[in-house]
Design an enzyme around this catalytic site. Structure first.
Site, mmCIF file in Angstrom:
data_model
loop_
_atom_site.group_PDB
_atom_site.id
_atom_site.type_symbol
_atom_site.label_atom_id
_atom_site.label_comp_id
_atom_site.label_asym_id
_atom_site.label_seq_id
_atom_site.Cartn_x
_atom_site.Cartn_y
_atom_site.Cartn_z
ATOM 1 N N TYR A 121 -3.934 1.725 15.982
ATOM 2 C CA TYR A 121 -2.676 1.482 16.684
ATOM 3 C C TYR A 121 -2.855 1.234 18.175
ATOM 4 O O TYR A 121 -2.004 0.643 18.819
ATOM 5 C CB TYR A 121 -1.745 2.687 16.502
ATOM 6 C CG TYR A 121 -1.241 2.851 15.083
ATOM 7 C CD1 TYR A 121 -0.028 2.305 14.705
ATOM 8 C CD2 TYR A 121 -1.984 3.545 14.121
ATOM 9 C CE1 TYR A 121 0.447 2.438 13.408
ATOM 10 C CE2 TYR A 121 -1.514 3.682 12.822
ATOM 11 C CZ TYR A 121 -0.298 3.130 12.472
ATOM 12 O OH TYR A 121 0.160 3.254 11.192
ATOM 13 N N ASN A 137 -7.117 1.950 9.917
ATOM 14 C CA ASN A 137 -5.822 2.180 10.566
ATOM 15 C C ASN A 137 -6.064 2.238 12.064
ATOM 16 O O ASN A 137 -6.907 3.014 12.527
ATOM 17 C CB ASN A 137 -5.209 3.528 10.159
ATOM 18 C CG ASN A 137 -4.831 3.597 8.693
ATOM 19 O OD1 ASN A 137 -4.932 2.608 7.970
ATOM 20 N ND2 ASN A 137 -4.376 4.760 8.260
ATOM 21 N N HIS A 195 -2.746 10.989 0.845
ATOM 22 C CA HIS A 195 -2.249 10.754 2.206
ATOM 23 C C HIS A 195 -1.564 12.058 2.657
ATOM 24 O O HIS A 195 -0.348 12.098 2.852
ATOM 25 C CB HIS A 195 -1.295 9.558 2.198
ATOM 26 C CG HIS A 195 -1.029 8.943 3.542
ATOM 27 N ND1 HIS A 195 -1.137 7.591 3.792
ATOM 28 C CD2 HIS A 195 -0.636 9.477 4.720
ATOM 29 C CE1 HIS A 195 -0.814 7.330 5.054
ATOM 30 N NE2 HIS A 195 -0.507 8.463 5.648
ATOM 31 N N GLU A 197 -7.094 8.640 6.522
ATOM 32 C CA GLU A 197 -7.369 9.294 7.804
ATOM 33 C C GLU A 197 -7.803 10.752 7.652
ATOM 34 O O GLU A 197 -7.137 11.664 8.145
ATOM 35 C CB GLU A 197 -6.139 9.222 8.723
ATOM 36 C CG GLU A 197 -5.690 7.809 9.033
ATOM 37 C CD GLU A 197 -4.698 7.745 10.198
ATOM 38 O OE1 GLU A 197 -4.431 8.782 10.831
ATOM 39 O OE2 GLU A 197 -4.197 6.638 10.473
ATOM 40 N N GLU A 240 -3.302 -0.083 8.225
ATOM 41 C CA GLU A 240 -2.131 0.307 9.015
ATOM 42 C C GLU A 240 -2.251 -0.242 10.428
ATOM 43 O O GLU A 240 -3.291 -0.112 11.067
ATOM 44 C CB GLU A 240 -2.002 1.842 9.164
ATOM 45 C CG GLU A 240 -1.490 2.553 7.944
ATOM 46 C CD GLU A 240 -1.369 4.062 8.164
ATOM 47 O OE1 GLU A 240 -1.110 4.500 9.304
ATOM 48 O OE2 GLU A 240 -1.552 4.803 7.182
ATOM 49 N N ARG A 251 0.852 -1.187 0.000
ATOM 50 C CA ARG A 251 0.000 0.000 0.000
ATOM 51 C C ARG A 251 0.888 1.237 0.000
ATOM 52 O O ARG A 251 1.723 1.405 0.886
ATOM 53 C CB ARG A 251 -0.909 0.000 1.236
ATOM 54 C CG ARG A 251 -1.651 1.304 1.414
ATOM 55 C CD ARG A 251 -2.603 1.299 2.618
ATOM 56 N NE ARG A 251 -3.177 2.618 2.754
ATOM 57 C CZ ARG A 251 -2.985 3.444 3.789
ATOM 58 N NH1 ARG A 251 -2.266 3.061 4.832
ATOM 59 N NH2 ARG A 251 -3.509 4.649 3.799
HETATM 60 C C1 FCB Z 1 -1.049 7.230 10.827
HETATM 61 C C2 FCB Z 1 -0.660 7.794 9.480
HETATM 62 C C3 FCB Z 1 0.636 7.254 8.959
HETATM 63 C C4 FCB Z 1 1.679 7.112 10.052
HETATM 64 C C5 FCB Z 1 1.111 6.391 11.251
HETATM 65 C C6 FCB Z 1 2.087 6.190 12.366
HETATM 66 O O1 FCB Z 1 -1.918 8.109 11.451
HETATM 67 O O2 FCB Z 1 -1.663 7.500 8.528
HETATM 68 O O3 FCB Z 1 1.072 8.089 7.912
HETATM 69 O O4 FCB Z 1 2.208 8.340 10.367
HETATM 70 O O5 FCB Z 1 -0.006 7.065 11.740
#
Ligand code: FCB
Length: 433
Positions: free
Chosen positions: A287, A285, A113, A158, A338, A69
């Site tokens: 985390y 995405n 992006h 995002e 992500e 990607r």
């Molecule tokens: C996300 C972004 C990506 C990267 C990660 C850590 O929010 O989409 O570009 O910076 O965080």
């Protein structure tokens, strides 16, 4: 058929910021403004991927990636964002796609992006509704050029971050602060731009798959106390599903509208239908999670591990979030577009990077996604963030997310332990415990 991949974004890896006719982006401008980025780092060179993409594709092949990607730099192909096309920019993406296909790696494109064209920004950026059709024109340009070889297209990455960090906190380009009325209008305009781009993709080839990439982190209460649950639900409903809800429900959530107060955006007739068109996939995405109680957001969860970004490691919350959105909405197939972790790596005497914590983070998240799939969530692929250490926006080069190390002085790449391990996950299509 699970699509194991890795992800990057143009500004974070390409470099070549003013080469071969590329126009300026708001990130070029922002990084060149003193005081905005840690250590005054910039993406001027970044990973120099613009020149080193053959080497990077060879590494992807070595890892056995099934998909990659990446995003297109809008001002590289349209220097002003509209009008004159830059043929050299188009040629670059053409070569990139061909080289990926030759290596048997499926290209998965994100159209935008964050590196928005500076000229278009000066014409009102995402606040000016007249600019929105330019995004659809740019989309059509790219799909016409690459749609014969690239099947999956995501419109925006995002978008919530573009609005919040770009126009609210000012931590990201274009660095506008505290303009909450604009933030709200930008959210709506980004949704409309997405809505204009989807039919532009399908008009060229209805067999292509069109979607969007949203950041969705779970929001969870600190306890079962109803006051904590109510507080967490408010954060989720009024902030976290700003894009998810209108796209999959066709309206803004009532909590969002309450929170808007006097800042309601201008919504034109037909907008909500445009925004809520059927998609072929949803990119997620994610985390970490946000823990919320009646007292506010928990800044430090006792006993929890945190990454170098200050993000809590809580993989089970990933599974719970996927189940929540799957229960609340009728969703198309999901790709995890992500997920990954920044840790301060050390190069050992043996020249290797024994990044156990990143490896463990990935193992836990793969496992939780697998459990979510068993719960009934239709996840079709997983893109690790990131293929390479890269330019982490406001943090500059200080945060390392790569499964491949980049030495920014020499541009030398070294596959980390997490990368070697990921390669075994892909070839065996299974995760060891
Ligand atoms: C996300 C972004 C990506 C990267 C990660 C850590 O929010 O989409 O570009 O910076 O965080």
């Amino acid at each position: 058929d699970f699509l194991w991949g890795a992800a990057t974004a143009a500004y974070q890896i390409e470099g070549a910021w003013n080469e071969d006719g590329k126009g300026e982006s708001i990130w070029d401008r922002f990084c060149h403004t003193p005081g905005k980025i840690t250590n005054a780092d910039t993406g001027d060179v970044a990973c120099d991927h613009y020149h080193r993409y053959p080497e990077d594709i060879a590494l992807m092949r070595q890892l056995g990636l099934k998909a990659y990607r990446f995003s297109i730099s809008w001002p590289r192909v349209l220097p002003a964002g509209f009008g004159r096309v830059n043929p050299a920019g188009l040629d670059f993406y053409d070569r990139l796609v061909d080289a990926l296909l030759a290596a048997n790696i499926e290209p998965f494109i994100t159209l935008h992006h964050w590196d928005f064209p500076q000229v278009l920004h000066e014409r009102g950026g995402w606040i000016n509704r007249d600019n929105l059709p330019y995004f659809a024109d740019y989309t059509a340009l790219m799909v016409k050029r690459l749609g014969d070889r690239v099947r999956r297209w995501a419109t925006l990455n995002e978008p919530r971050d573009i609005a919040d960090a770009g126009y609210g906190s000012g931590e990201h380009a274009p660095g506008i602060k505290d303009d909450w009325k604009s933030v709200r209008q930008v959210i709506h305009n980004l949704l409309v731009a997405h809505g204009l781009a989807i039919p532009a993709i399908r008009a060229i080839n209805p067999a292509l798959e069109a979607g969007i990439v949203l950041d969705v982190w779970g929001v969870e209460p600190t306890s079962d106390d109803p006051a904590d649950i109510t507080a967490a639900d408010l954060v989720w409903n009024s902030q976290r599903i700003d894009f998810l809800h209108p796209i999959f429900q066709g309206c803004y959530h009532p909590s969002r509208i309450d929170a808007d107060g006097d800042n309601l955006p201008e919504i034109k007739a037909g907008d909500m239908a445009l925004i809520s068109q059927k998609l072929d996939f949803l990119g997620i995405n994610s985390y970490s999670r946000t823990q919320v109680g009646a007292q506010g957001i928990t800044s430090q969860v006792p006993g929890a591990e945190y990454t170098d970004m200050g993000w809590e490691v809580c993989a089970p919350a990933f599974r719970r979030m996927l189940n929540r959105i799957n229960n609340d909405y009728t969703l198309p197939p999901i790709y995890i577009t992500e997920n990954g972790a920044a840790f301060p790596d050390v190069v050992s005497k043996d020249g290797k990077i024994h990044d156990d914590r990143r490896l463990d983070y990935l193992r836990q998240h793969f496992t939780q996604v697998r459990l979510a799939m068993q719960d009934g969530v239709d996840v079709r692929g997983f893109f690790v963030w990131s293929l390479l250490d890269n330019f982490e926006w406001g943090h500059g080069n200080t945060k390392r997310f790569g499964i491949i190390r980049v030495d920014y002085d020499t541009q030398k790449r070294t596959i980390k332990d997490s990368g070697e391990w990921y390669s075994r996950v892909i070839s065996s299509n299974s995760v060891d415990r």
